[in-house]
Design a protein around this motif. Structure first.
Motif, short mmCIF file in Angstrom:
data_model
loop_
_atom_site.label_atom_id
_atom_site.label_comp_id
_atom_site.label_asym_id
_atom_site.label_seq_id
_atom_site.Cartn_x
_atom_site.Cartn_y
_atom_site.Cartn_z
N UNK A 258 3.43 8.49 5.72
CA UNK A 258 2.26 9.31 5.40
C UNK A 258 1.46 9.53 6.69
N UNK A 259 1.87 10.52 7.49
CA UNK A 259 1.27 10.72 8.81
C UNK A 259 -0.16 11.21 8.74
N UNK A 260 -0.49 12.00 7.72
CA UNK A 260 -1.81 12.62 7.65
C UNK A 260 -2.92 11.58 7.56
N UNK A 261 -2.72 10.55 6.77
CA UNK A 261 -3.76 9.54 6.57
C UNK A 261 -3.56 8.29 7.42
N UNK A 262 -2.42 8.19 8.09
CA UNK A 262 -2.12 6.98 8.87
C UNK A 262 -1.48 7.38 10.20
N UNK B 184 0.84 -1.19 0.00
CA UNK B 184 0.00 0.00 0.00
C UNK B 184 0.88 1.24 0.00
N UNK B 185 0.23 2.40 0.13
CA UNK B 185 0.94 3.68 0.08
C UNK B 185 1.11 4.33 1.45
#
Length: 251
Positions: free
Chosen positions: A219-223, A154-155
């Motif tokens: 990717x802190x914003x979404x995770x 995943x991303x």
């Protein structure tokens, strides 16, 4: 057109660079911390038993490497082997010869290796194989047969690592050892492939003490970070530490 580049977390053009020095220290500290945990003794107890005072392992954790005889004595006390010489290998790793140099073939960490994992790779990915020079592994203290190839599912680690990127793992690093934070509170995290309740992902992993393991994404914003304390750590299965990755850009 497809443009490819790769990232080697431990690469350097110098024989002894700051990066390689740090790699050596980190690997040694990982080994010592794991042995202390396995024996159920503290760093203070081990240091006193080896050199008569409590500063030996404290110095190693601070980046001050002791003399070879002290390292050998500490390893002997912990039931480890301190060896300097021609790289030794155990087990069987497939290899090939390219222009006179020996390359190890890194196998794919197949879906069957995961318990309940929902990761699926494309047929063309499964057919791929990567070859690395054996001396590349030797410089990093990794036996070729302990390396595995995997594809980012995943991303969550984007833009550092994107879905489908090729990863090479050191499968001996599981679970991660305890690595206390630095004096200024900086994280000492490594990138791992880890199962969480059967779901496989790539995460930064921090283990400041035996009581907790923290997973966080690039990717802190979404995770947002996930902390696992006590028995919740049993929900985690570590597959290996990421030591190299390759990214392909579709244009």
């Amino acid at each position: 057109m497809r443009l490819s580049y790769h990232r080697d977390m431990n690469s350097s053009d110098m024989i002894l660079s700051e990066e390689k020095s740090k790699l050596f220290n980190d690997n040694m500290l990982d080994t010592i911390n794991s042995a202390l945990q396995a024996k159920g003794i503290s760093a203070r107890q081990a240091s006193i038993a080896v050199v008569g005072h409590d500063g030996l392992i404290r110095d190693i954790r601070a980046g001050r490497v002791p003399s070879a005889d002290r390292i050998a004595a500490l390893y002997e006390y912990l039931g480890l082997e301190a060896y300097f010489g021609i790289p030794r290998e155990t087990g069987d790793a497939k290899h090939t010869i390219i222009e006179g140099d020996t390359y190890a073939i890194v196998p794919y960490l197949g879906i069957d290796a995961f318990s309940g994992a929902k990761v699926r790779a494309k047929d063309d990915q499964l057919a791929m194989s990567y070859a690395f020079r054996r001396d590349w592994f030797a410089k990093r203290g990794i036996a070729p047969q302990d390396a595995r190839m995997f594809f980012a599912p995943d991303n969550s680690m984007a833009p550092l690592i994107r879905e489908g990127d090729v990863l090479v793992l050191d499968a001996t690093h599981r679970p991660p050892p305890v690595t206390p934070r630095g004096k200024k509170g900086q994280r000492r995290a490594k990138i791992y492939v880890v199962d969480v309740d059967g779901e496989t992902s790539v995460k930064w992993v921090e283990r400041p003490d035996m009581k907790q393991i923290i997973l966080f994404s690039e990717n802190h914003a979404n995770n947002p970070p996930d902390a696992f304390a006590g028995k919740d750590q049993n929900r985690l299965v570590f597959r290996g530490k990421v030591i190299w990755w390759s990214h392909t850009i579709e244009t």
